[in-house]
Design an enzyme around this catalytic site. Structure first.
Site, PDB file in Angstrom:
ATOM      1  N   HIS A  24      -7.630  -0.264 -13.466  1.00  0.00           N
ATOM      2  CA  HIS A  24      -7.727   0.257 -12.102  1.00  0.00           C
ATOM      3  C   HIS A  24      -6.748  -0.491 -11.197  1.00  0.00           C
ATOM      4  CE1 HIS A  24     -10.060   1.834  -8.560  1.00  0.00           C
ATOM      5  NE2 HIS A  24      -9.506   0.746  -8.002  1.00  0.00           N
ATOM      6  N   GLU A  25      -6.748  -1.820 -11.279  1.00  0.00           N
ATOM      7  CA  GLU A  25      -5.870  -2.617 -10.422  1.00  0.00           C
ATOM      8  C   GLU A  25      -4.406  -2.487 -10.833  1.00  0.00           C
ATOM      9  OE1 GLU A  25      -6.672  -3.974  -7.654  1.00  0.00           O
ATOM     10  OE2 GLU A  25      -8.799  -3.507  -7.898  1.00  0.00           O
ATOM     11  N   HIS A  28      -2.809   0.588  -9.369  1.00  0.00           N
ATOM     12  CA  HIS A  28      -2.373   0.420  -7.975  1.00  0.00           C
ATOM     13  C   HIS A  28      -0.984  -0.222  -7.918  1.00  0.00           C
ATOM     14  CE1 HIS A  28      -6.047   1.686  -6.126  1.00  0.00           C
ATOM     15  NE2 HIS A  28      -6.785   0.662  -6.529  1.00  0.00           N
TER      16      HIS A  28
END
Length: 225
Positions: A24-25, A28
């Protein structure tokens, strides 16, 4: 729902949770890089090494306590740094950077659903490894569905909040962004009063139904954990 020992729960959930939060990170940071911001890359955060992303409280303590309590499981990693001013079109690009995290969870939920399908097929064929694959696949679908829907809530500093701020006219977006310092406490309040579950579970259940249909999984498979 089956009963598992603490060790079994950790074995089933550890890998899916670490992948869900880490990717998820990274998503980004990867999208930010493509849109002109190299901050995450320069700080060594575009890596799949979970140690670089682990937050002792959000990645380990909170999910661990929630797992023991048998309730709604969520967590977070150390946020990937994004320098707003480095983006080519800061206001628009920030929405894409924010959306990248939940979309990564959607992709992972789909992959884990495939793992669950393969595991179920192996179980039905009498292969011992199949049960472990099925349980871990189900855990992967659940944690990614939860993180995706949670992060899409239009509440700063969640990804949905950042998307909302990017879409609103400047002055209105600025007013909404002022909620960011209080967002975590608002979230805890929603969780405490049971409102968070009321909002998220219908959305999560809808996604689980879609994945079950796509992979021809029995809907009750997501209730085994």
């Amino acid at each position: 729902m089956l009963e598992f020992s603490l060790v079994q729960k950790v074995i089933i959930w550890a890998i899916p949770v670490l992948f869900a939060i880490t990717l998820h990170e990274v998503a980004h940071g990867w999208v930010a890089l493509r849109l002109g911001d190299r901050t995450a890359q320069m700080m060594g955060r575009l890596t799949l090494n979970p140690i670089k992303h682990v937050d002792p409280i959000g990645t380990l303590l909170v999910p661990g306590i929630l797992l023991l309590m048998g309730g709604f499981i969520f967590g977070w990693a150390k946020p990937v740094p994004v320098s707003y001013q480095n983006l080519r079109k800061p206001k628009t690009d920030m929405a894409w950077v924010a959306l990248a995290g939940p979309m990564a969870n959607l992709v992972m939920a789909t992959i884990w659903a495939l793992v669950a399908k393969i595991g179920l097929s192996l179980v039905q064929s009498g292969v011992g490894l199949g049960e472990a694959m099925m349980f871990m696949g189900v855990a992967g679908v659940l944690i990614n569905a939860m993180l995706m829907m949670l992060n899409l809530l239009p509440l700063p500093p969640l990804d949905g909040g950042r998307i909302l701020v990017s879409m609103l006219p400047g002055p209105v977006g600025w007013q909404v962004s002022r909620l960011e310092p209080y967002g975590f406490f608002i979230l805890l309040g929603l969780l405490y009063f049971g409102i968070l579950g009321m909002i998220l579970w219908p959305l999560i259940s809808g996604l689980l139904s879609v994945l079950a249909t796509i992979f021809s999984l029995p809907p009750q498979i997501f209730s085994i954990l």
